[in-house]
Design a protein around this motif. Structure first.
Motif, PDB file in Angstrom:
ATOM      1  N   LYS A 107      66.952  23.706  55.940  1.00 38.69           N
ATOM      2  CA  LYS A 107      66.386  22.372  55.712  1.00 38.69           C
ATOM      3  C   LYS A 107      67.002  21.746  54.471  1.00 38.69           C
ATOM      4  CE  LYS A 107      63.065  22.261  58.932  1.00 38.69           C
ATOM      5  NZ  LYS A 107      61.679  21.900  58.727  1.00 38.69           N
ATOM      6  N   ASP A 128      49.864  24.485  52.838  1.00 34.83           N
ATOM      7  CA  ASP A 128      50.765  23.323  52.805  1.00 34.83           C
ATOM      8  C   ASP A 128      50.724  22.636  51.451  1.00 34.83           C
ATOM      9  OD1 ASP A 128      51.834  23.366  55.324  1.00 34.83           O
ATOM     10  OD2 ASP A 128      50.657  21.706  56.136  1.00 34.83           O
ATOM     11  N   CYS A 163      53.890  22.531  48.172  1.00 31.08           N
ATOM     12  CA  CYS A 163      54.707  21.346  47.900  1.00 31.08           C
ATOM     13  C   CYS A 163      55.355  21.421  46.523  1.00 31.08           C
ATOM     14  CB  CYS A 163      53.853  20.083  47.998  1.00 31.08           C
ATOM     15  SG  CYS A 163      54.796  18.584  47.679  1.00 31.08           S
ATOM     16  N   ARG A 189      61.839  14.872  49.676  1.00 29.10           N
ATOM     17  CA  ARG A 189      62.724  14.676  50.826  1.00 29.10           C
ATOM     18  C   ARG A 189      61.980  13.954  51.955  1.00 29.10           C
ATOM     19  NH1 ARG A 189      64.786  18.787  48.081  1.00 29.10           N
ATOM     20  NH2 ARG A 189      67.028  19.231  48.202  1.00 29.10           N
ATOM     21  N   CYS A 190      60.671  14.214  52.060  1.00 23.68           N
ATOM     22  CA  CYS A 190      59.847  13.557  53.088  1.00 23.68           C
ATOM     23  C   CYS A 190      59.749  12.057  52.802  1.00 23.68           C
ATOM     24  CB  CYS A 190      58.467  14.194  53.125  1.00 23.68           C
ATOM     25  SG  CYS A 190      57.661  14.287  51.512  1.00 23.68           S
ATOM     26  N   LYS A 246      54.803  12.621  50.625  1.00 28.47           N
ATOM     27  CA  LYS A 246      54.743  13.486  49.442  1.00 28.47           C
ATOM     28  C   LYS A 246      53.461  13.222  48.650  1.00 28.47           C
ATOM     29  CE  LYS A 246      56.886  12.302  45.683  1.00 28.47           C
ATOM     30  NZ  LYS A 246      58.019  11.881  44.845  1.00 28.47           N
ATOM     31  N   CYS A 287      59.271  13.610  58.158  1.00 28.68           N
ATOM     32  CA  CYS A 287      58.875  14.369  56.975  1.00 28.68           C
ATOM     33  C   CYS A 287      58.841  15.862  57.279  1.00 28.68           C
ATOM     34  CB  CYS A 287      57.513  13.888  56.489  1.00 28.68           C
ATOM     35  SG  CYS A 287      56.271  13.723  57.784  1.00 28.68           S
ATOM     36  N   GLU A 316      62.228  17.328  57.585  1.00 33.22           N
ATOM     37  CA  GLU A 316      62.948  17.422  56.326  1.00 33.22           C
ATOM     38  C   GLU A 316      62.385  18.517  55.422  1.00 33.22           C
ATOM     39  OE1 GLU A 316      66.369  15.534  55.414  1.00 33.22           O
ATOM     40  OE2 GLU A 316      65.136  15.322  57.190  1.00 33.22           O
ATOM     41  N   CYS A 317      61.081  18.739  55.480  1.00 31.46           N
ATOM     42  CA  CYS A 317      60.407  19.574  54.468  1.00 31.46           C
ATOM     43  C   CYS A 317      60.967  20.994  54.419  1.00 31.46           C
ATOM     44  CB  CYS A 317      58.911  19.630  54.715  1.00 31.46           C
ATOM     45  SG  CYS A 317      58.081  20.567  53.415  1.00 31.46           S
ATOM     46  N   HIS A 358      52.960  17.572  57.786  1.00 32.15           N
ATOM     47  CA  HIS A 358      52.226  16.373  57.349  1.00 32.15           C
ATOM     48  C   HIS A 358      51.417  15.737  58.473  1.00 32.15           C
ATOM     49  CE1 HIS A 358      55.890  17.016  55.044  1.00 32.15           C
ATOM     50  NE2 HIS A 358      55.338  16.416  54.010  1.00 32.15           N
TER      51      HIS A 358
END
Lengths: 674, 311
Positions: A59, A274, A278, A283-284, A300, A351, A354-355, A361
């Motif tokens: 990622k 989750d 973080c 990136r999200c 984010k 998101c 990308e994470c 999310h």
């Protein structure tokens, strides 16, 4: 060996261990407070995800420079882990080292090289943060990141200082020639200070690492422990599937039904992990269509707000429970998250894609919506007619079910009647292609192509209902489950095995979500099926010279991995041109997550942003493969006035087949065989 | 003792309030009604005492003041339950009372049984769901969904007690100071017999002048499509469609509107549709009963001119 050193190290280990354990145990209890969610299946898939996403840094490497930066630090620390033990031994006794590994030349070389890589990574990270300053960091805790980077730099610098002084004093158990960087530094050391430096460096190294250990669980850098856990428990299959609500279950009290998330106490343990995972990398935020067009949502900031609630309210819930009492945490919306944030989401999954630490999310958003819709009845008023019409009329526009076959008039499409022999292919039309003027062309072209190829197919006509997708994405799980059960009943009784649909939302629901309600079918998107027909030689297109850019639908490319086949169709119809954001990293049209049924009153219109991107490729045609994308992007073209024609891939393919037929007719005069 | 807030309109109790009285009677006795302003006869509805609150500040609606009076009355009578109709006003006053007294409020109920705890059935989801709930509270605050229960008569002798409530300035912070009709000449889209709508084809905010002129001549409401509100030419309140207002006029005149599904979902209740559009192939032609193909900037003023000539 010095006994004082041993006692000092033991004391440092105990103090840091106790401090770390106290915080870690609290975090563990906060996670265990979470509601259950099934994430222990598919262990091979989870191990695979761990290897690809964590070990392989897949990622992160989606964006090259920051990706390499992080990979250097991550892989570096993997290699350097044993040096922590080596340093602790060295701190107690300068003449001792870890048996075997501490004396290996190749390991000394690796340590040297990777320590240098980590240092390069830290410098790059500083450069990104201080010089480039990308927008993805807006809203993140920047000072905390600086401190962490400084600590990492300090760990590496003390390591080099220690190794260099070791070599200078001849204390190295590994051959000095295998550690070129440290040996080079050793040459620069001043003899008189070296013994002091050796002691100071190794102790500084050990103590900084222990301080780092204590600080970590209080910081956003907690991800170095939890990212691997969070990725492991991420969803491995069917990314587009939402967790169904169990409204009725044997042995379950009515009070235990979880209508989404109202307070921190309603979050699942995965959702809690989750929030703790973080790292605020943003990136999200960078890829979010809502954030990118000036709306209230940043994925984010959403996760950070939830984490703040977990950390501030979670302990109160726990301590009340310890006393046998109940603490009612304040509702998340609107205390920590505004209503606007919840409704801005298009559930496009950019998101999630990308994470790097596996945060999901969409699940958070949908759970917040479920609570707002089903418990509070609080949602954008303009979406109410859709919910009502989906519930009562089985389609979002409240049109008569009898009109579901109108698009097919004159095409000779078979309507499957109850009790009839099932066809090879059930063509699931979907509401938009059945009723919407602009979306119906895709259904007509697909039906024509299937007829041309001699495919045995039929439609359900008035027995087809909305799959419930828009209601589900709004948070109205009642209506969704009712429709799901009804459709599964119809499909199961008809004996259908293989389904073709032009709508990625129908595809996602039918293939990923209906199995939860007893409906298991092979569902393929029309682009996949048509590509199959081309490969089998059953349809024969002739590409034109038009430049075509293809817009990946989120629910097709990202949620269901259909990326290659639509491109085969583009190549079969014309000259492909790619947009910057394509494939798994596509940009939404703005209609997902039931946004189709809401007004876009905040920020700039997402659809206009996307058609401008498409027009910039110089293509004349914007190919789509989703009825909602068709409507949204066609609107976008009208609103912006860009020169683009929005056409479904089936229609483009149909034109290419006609082109081939016309060519054949010209080159092979009528009546002649060959 | 049960207290019921009774709303009135033109000297009569509103139907939802009478329905509330019917339900409240089955919950407990005696029934005490609270009237704000003037007294009305409630003797046919089983009301033992009508309490009439009179105060110069109560000439217009003030939800906090109503909640304060209702709360004081309930305290004075030591009421076990307070009812109001589940109307906009009823729900607002009761919500404020609930917040003041820190008690739970059960809104939009259609059945209530005086068990311990109270069990009740609530309308959810615009009436498509029924919720069974239990209400744990020392004093039950309940609003009754309008038009869900038939009004039953129960003639009794009603005592009338007029009083002047004590109100603080704080209670009067929120109150109605002025009534303003909706824009568009006061004709609401939902009720208009004729609606003249403009779409992207109108071209600009100023372009709506000819639409408004025609609407004015026809006594019609002005509507528009989603494209128009997206462009900021008209407010969202004027939008006809799936995500706007759903209308049902006798005739719908759609000018420069292509007829996207989202728009047609809002005007399918129209008896007749007249489309004015430059594009004869526009989807709206499939739904239109009459169509004029051409430039609306010429056609609409021509219709207006013709109407003027005829008058």
């Amino acid at each position: 060996m010095s006994p004082i050193s041993a006692v000092a190290l033991a004391a440092a280990l105990i103090v840091s261990g106790v401090l770390f354990e106290r915080r870690a145990f609290q975090l563990y209890r906060l996670i265990r407070m979470g509601k259950p969610v099934a994430r222990f299946d598919d262990v091979p898939g989870r191990v695979r995800a761990e290897m690809v996403v964590v070990v392989g840094q897949s990622k992160l490497l989606q964006v090259l420079v920051p990706g390499l930066m992080h990979a250097a630090i991550f892989w570096g620390f993997m290699v350097l882990l044993p040096t922590i033990v080596i340093a602790m031994i060295g701190a107690v006794d300068p003449h001792a080292t870890l048996p075997w590994l501490g004396a290996q030349g190749w390991y000394a070389l690796m340590v040297d090289v990777f320590a240098l890589l980590v240092l390069a990574g830290v410098i790059t990270a500083f450069a990104i943060r201080k010089l480039q300053r990308p927008g993805r960091f807006v809203g993140s805790h920047l000072g905390e990141a600086d401190l962490i980077l400084a600590l990492i730099a300090a760990i590496i610098c003390t390591l080099f200082a220690w190794h260099a002084s070791q070599i200078a004093l001849g204390l190295n158990d590994y051959p000095a020639s295998w550690a070129p960087v440290s040996a080079l530094l050793a040459g620069a050391l001043h003899q008189s200070w070296t013994p002091v430096l050796e002691r100071a460096a190794v102790w500084a190294h050990v103590l900084i690492i222990l301080a780092f250990l204590v600080y970590l669980p209080y910081s956003k850098h907690l991800h170095i422990f939890l990212a691997a856990v969070n990725v492991f428990f991420g969803r491995t299959r069917a990314r587009g599937r939402l967790e169904p609500i169990q409204f009725e279950k044997e042995g379950m009290a009515e009070e235990d039904v979880r209508f989404g998330t109202a307070t921190v106490a309603d979050m699942t343990w995965k959702q809690t992990v989750d929030t703790m995972s973080c790292t605020e990398c943003g990136r999200c935020q960078d890829v979010c269509p809502a954030y990118g067009t000036g709306k209230a949502l940043s994925p984010k900031l959403l996760i950070m707000a939830l984490r703040d609630q977990v950390m501030s309210e979670g302990p109160k819930v726990l301590s009340a429970a310890d006393k046998g009492a109940t603490y009612h945490a304040p509702p998340l919306v609107p205390n920590a998250i505004t209503d606007d944030i919840v409704w801005d989401c298009v559930t496009c999954g950019a998101c999630v894609q990308e994470c790097p630490v596996g945060i999901e999310h969409i699940d958070h958003i949908i759970d917040l919506r479920r609570n707002l819709v089903m418990v509070e009845s609080r949602f954008p008023a303009e979406a109410a007619p859709m919910l009502r019409d989906v519930d009562r009329a089985s389609n979002p526009w409240g049109k008569p079910q009898a009109d579901r076959t109108r698009w097919a008039e004159g095409l000779g499409v078979r309507v499957l009647q109850p009790g009839e022999q099932p066809p090879d292919i059930l063509f699931w039309v979907g509401c938009a292609p059945a009723y919407d003027e602009r979306a119906r062309q895709a259904a007509i072209s697909t039906a024509k192509l299937m007829k041309d190829a001699g495919v045995d197919f039929a439609i359900l006509g008035p027995r087809e209902s909305c799959t419930g997708d828009p209601a589900r994405r709004m948070g109205d799980e009642y209506t969704f489950q009712r429709l799901a059960k009804q459709n599964v009943g119809t499909l199961n009784s008809s004996g259908v095995k293989r389904i073709v649909t032009t709508c990625p939302h129908c595809l996602n629901t039918l293939s990923n979500e209906y199995p939860d309600f007893g409906g298991r079918y092979e569902v393929v998107h029309h682009t996949v099926f048509l590509a199959e027909l081309i490969r089998e030689g059953r349809i024969d297109p002739l590409p034109g010279d038009r430049a075509i850019t293809y817009h990946d639908s989120c629910y097709l490319a990202r949620h269901n991995d259909v990326i290659a086949e639509p491109r085969e169709l583009v190549a079969a119809a014309g000259r492909p041109v790619e947009m910057p954001r394509s494939g798994k990293r596509t940009f939404c049209c703005g209609a997902g997550g039931a946004r189709m049924w809401m007004e876009e009153s905040r920020g700039r219109p997402i659809n206009q942003e996307r058609v401008r991107e498409a027009a910039a490729t110089g293509a004349q045609t914007l190919a789509v493969a989703c009825p909602f994308c068709t409507v949204m992007l066609d609107d976008g073209v009208r609103e912006t006035g860009v020169k683009l024609q929005v056409v479904d891939l089936a229609t483009l393919l149909s034109e290419a087949v006609e082109r081939q037929k016309a060519w054949d007719a010209r080159t092979k005069p009528a009546g002649s065989n060959q | 003792v049960v207290v019921v807030l009774v709303e009135q309109s033109e000297g009569k109790a509103t139907d939802p309030s009478l329905q509330t009285l019917t339900l409240a009677r089955s919950f407990g006795q005696p029934v005490n009604a609270l009237l704000i302003g003037s007294d009305i006869d409630l003797s046919q509805h089983g009301v033992a005492v009508s309490h009439v609150a009179q105060h110069e500040a109560l000439s217009s609606f003030a939800p906090d003041a109503w909640a304060a009076i209702l709360g004081h009355l309930a305290d004075r009578l030591d009421a076990s339950a307070v009812f109001a109709a589940g109307t906009e006003r009823g729900n607002e006053v009761m919500a404020r009372l609930a917040a003041r007294s820190e008690l739970p409020l059960a809104a939009n109920c259609i059945a209530v049984s005086p068990d311990q705890p109270v069990t009740l059935t609530r309308l959810r989801w615009g009436g498509s769901l029924l919720e069974e709930a239990r209400l744990h509270s020392s004093r039950r605050l309940i609003t009754v969904a309008p038009h869900a229960i038939p009004i039953e008569l129960a003639p009794v002798e009603t005592k009338v007690e007029k009083f002047t409530p004590e109100l603080s300035d704080k209670d009067l912070l929120v109150r109605v100071t002025e009534h303003v009709g909706a824009s568009g000449g006061g004709i609401s889209l939902t009720e208009a017999k004729v609606v003249v709508s403009g779409g992207r084809g109108v071209g600009s905010k100023e372009g709506f002048a000819i639409i408004e002129e025609l609407a004015g001549l026809l006594g019609a409401a002005v509507g528009c499509s989603r494209a128009v509100t997206s462009a900021g030419w008209r407010p969202h309140t004027d939008q006809v469609g799936q995500t706007g207002t759903k209308i049902a006029p006798d005739i719908y005149i759609a000018c420069g509107i292509s007829g996207a599904t989202q728009h047609m979902a809002g005007c399918k209740g129209a008896k007749k549709i007249l489309a004015i559009n430059a594009d004869g192939e526009a989807p709206i032609m499939l739904s239109a009963d009459y169509a004029v193909i051409g430039d609306l900037k010429e056609i609409v003023p021509a219709i207006s001119a013709e109407i003027r000539k005829q008058r």
